[in-house]
Design a protein around this motif. Structure first.
Motif, short mmCIF file in Angstrom:
data_model
loop_
_atom_site.label_atom_id
_atom_site.label_comp_id
_atom_site.label_asym_id
_atom_site.label_seq_id
_atom_site.Cartn_x
_atom_site.Cartn_y
_atom_site.Cartn_z
N LEU A 99 -7.56 17.26 -70.55
CA LEU A 99 -7.45 17.39 -72.00
C LEU A 99 -8.01 18.73 -72.48
N ARG A 100 -9.14 19.15 -71.93
CA ARG A 100 -9.72 20.44 -72.34
C ARG A 100 -8.77 21.59 -72.03
N ILE A 101 -8.15 21.55 -70.86
CA ILE A 101 -7.22 22.62 -70.49
C ILE A 101 -5.98 22.58 -71.38
N LEU A 102 -5.48 21.38 -71.64
CA LEU A 102 -4.30 21.26 -72.49
C LEU A 102 -4.58 21.70 -73.92
N LEU A 103 -5.76 21.37 -74.43
CA LEU A 103 -6.12 21.79 -75.79
C LEU A 103 -6.15 23.31 -75.90
N SER A 104 -6.72 23.96 -74.89
CA SER A 104 -6.76 25.42 -74.91
C SER A 104 -5.35 26.01 -74.85
N ARG A 105 -4.52 25.45 -73.98
CA ARG A 105 -3.15 25.93 -73.84
C ARG A 105 -2.35 25.66 -75.12
N HIS A 106 -2.56 24.49 -75.71
CA HIS A 106 -1.83 24.15 -76.93
C HIS A 106 -2.20 25.08 -78.07
N GLU A 107 -3.47 25.44 -78.19
CA GLU A 107 -3.88 26.36 -79.23
C GLU A 107 -3.21 27.72 -79.04
N HIS A 108 -3.14 28.17 -77.80
CA HIS A 108 -2.45 29.44 -77.51
C HIS A 108 -0.98 29.35 -77.88
N LEU A 109 -0.33 28.25 -77.52
CA LEU A 109 1.09 28.08 -77.82
C LEU A 109 1.32 27.93 -79.32
N ARG B 113 8.25 27.05 -80.20
CA ARG B 113 8.10 25.78 -80.93
C ARG B 113 8.22 24.59 -79.98
N ALA B 114 9.22 24.66 -79.09
CA ALA B 114 9.41 23.57 -78.12
C ALA B 114 8.20 23.44 -77.20
N ALA B 115 7.69 24.57 -76.72
CA ALA B 115 6.52 24.54 -75.84
C ALA B 115 5.32 23.94 -76.54
N SER B 116 5.10 24.35 -77.79
CA SER B 116 3.98 23.83 -78.55
C SER B 116 4.12 22.33 -78.78
N ARG B 117 5.33 21.87 -79.07
CA ARG B 117 5.55 20.44 -79.32
C ARG B 117 5.36 19.62 -78.03
N ILE B 118 5.85 20.12 -76.93
CA ILE B 118 5.75 19.38 -75.66
C ILE B 118 4.30 19.25 -75.22
N VAL B 119 3.58 20.37 -75.23
CA VAL B 119 2.17 20.32 -74.82
C VAL B 119 1.35 19.53 -75.83
N GLY B 120 1.67 19.66 -77.11
CA GLY B 120 0.96 18.89 -78.13
C GLY B 120 1.14 17.39 -77.94
N ALA B 121 2.34 16.97 -77.56
CA ALA B 121 2.58 15.55 -77.30
C ALA B 121 1.76 15.07 -76.11
N GLU B 122 1.64 15.91 -75.09
CA GLU B 122 0.83 15.54 -73.92
C GLU B 122 -0.65 15.49 -74.27
N VAL B 123 -1.08 16.34 -75.17
CA VAL B 123 -2.48 16.29 -75.65
C VAL B 123 -2.75 14.93 -76.28
N LEU B 124 -1.86 14.48 -77.16
CA LEU B 124 -2.04 13.19 -77.82
C LEU B 124 -2.03 12.03 -76.82
N SER B 125 -1.10 12.11 -75.85
CA SER B 125 -1.02 11.05 -74.85
C SER B 125 -2.27 11.00 -73.99
N THR B 126 -2.75 12.16 -73.57
CA THR B 126 -3.96 12.21 -72.74
C THR B 126 -5.17 11.74 -73.52
N ARG B 127 -5.27 12.13 -74.78
CA ARG B 127 -6.40 11.70 -75.60
C ARG B 127 -6.40 10.18 -75.77
N ARG B 128 -5.22 9.58 -75.93
CA ARG B 128 -5.14 8.12 -76.05
C ARG B 128 -5.58 7.43 -74.76
#
Length: 213
Positions: free
Chosen positions: A35-45, A147-162
Motif C-alpha cells: 500500500l505504501r508503494i502504491l500510494l507513492s506511485r499513485h501520487e506521482h501518476l 488518466r488510465a494509469a492513475s485510475r488503475i493504480v488508484g483502484a488497486e490502492v482502494l482494494s489493498t486498503r480494504r
C-alpha cells in the motif's frame, strides 16, 4: 476455511490458530508495504495526470482559436478541403507493472503528414490550426494514458486498503479472540486433569495403606 470460533479446545487447535494468526499478521504487513508503494506511485501518476490534462486543455484552446480564425477567413469549405488531406493518428501505449498492477506508461502518438496530393490549406490560419490540432491530439493521447494509469493504480490502492482493514480490524482480532478462548479452555482442562490425578493418587494411596493393614 474453518471458522476460528468453531475450532475445538485442543493443542492441535491452538497450534492451528497460532499459525493462522501468524500468517494473517505477515499478510497484513506485506499488504501495508504494498500500500505504501502504491500510494507513492499513485501520487506521482495523479500529478502526471493533472499536468497532461492541463496541457491538453491548453492545446485544444489554442487550436480552437486558430480554427475560428481559419473559418472566418476561408469558410467551412476551406476547412473541409484542408481536413481531407490528413490521415488518422496512430497511437501506441506502453505498459509497466507496479506491485503486480499493470498500467499504461509511455504513449507514442504519430500524426501522419499531409498527403502530397492533397490541397494545401487555403490560409495561414488553417496552417496554424492544423499544427495546433496535431499537438492537441498528442496531448490528448498522453492525458488519456496518464488518466488510465492513475485510475488503475488508484483502484488497486482502494482494494489493498480494504484488505488491510479487513485483516487488521476483523480477521486478526477474531483469531486472537479464538486463540485466547482455546488457551483458556486448555488451561481449565489441564487444571481439571491435574486435580483428578491428585485425587486418584490420594485414593490409590489410601487403598494401598488399607490393604497393608
Amino acid at each position: 476455511m474453518t471458522t476460528p470460533s468453531r475450532l475445538p479446545p485442543s493443542r492441535a487447535g491452538r497450534l492451528h490458530l497460532r499459525h493462522r494468526l501468524d500468517v494473517a499478521a505477515r499478510g497484513a504487513d506485506l499488504l501495508e508495504q504494498k500500500l505504501r508503494i502504491l500510494l507513492s506511485r499513485h501520487e506521482h501518476l495523479r500529478r502526471a495526470e493533472e499536468r497532461s490534462g492541463s496541457r491538453w486543455h491548453d492545446r485544444v484552446k489554442e487550436a480552437d482559436t486558430w480554427l475560428v480564425r481559419a473559418v472566418l477567413l476561408g469558410g467551412e469549405h476551406a476547412l473541409d478541403r484542408a481536413a481531407a488531406g490528413v490521415g488518422p493518428a496512430r497511437i501506441t501505449v506502453g505498459e509497466t507493472v507496479t506491485m503486480g498492477v499493470r498500467h499504461p506508461s509511455e504513449v507514442t502518438c504519430v500524426v501522419p503528414d499531409r498527403a502530397p496530393s492533397s490541397a494545401a490549406p487555403a490560409n495561414t490560419a488553417l496552417v496554424h490550426a492544423e499544427a495546433a490540432y496535431r499537438e492537441a491530439v498528442r496531448a490528448a493521447a498522453e492525458y488519456a494514458a496518464a488518466r488510465a494509469a492513475s485510475r488503475i493504480v488508484g483502484a488497486e490502492v482502494l482494494s489493498t486498503r480494504r484488505r488491510v482493514r479487513a485483516l487488521r480490524r476483523h480477521w486478526i482480532p477474531r483469531l486472537e479472540t479464538a486463540l485466547a478462548r482455546v488457551e483458556l479452555a486448555l488451561e481449565q482442562i489441564e487444571h481439571e486433569d491435574a486435580v483428578r490425578r491428585r485425587w486418584a493418587a490420594r485414593t490409590l494411596g489410601k487403598g494401598t495403606s488399607g490393604a497393608d493393614g
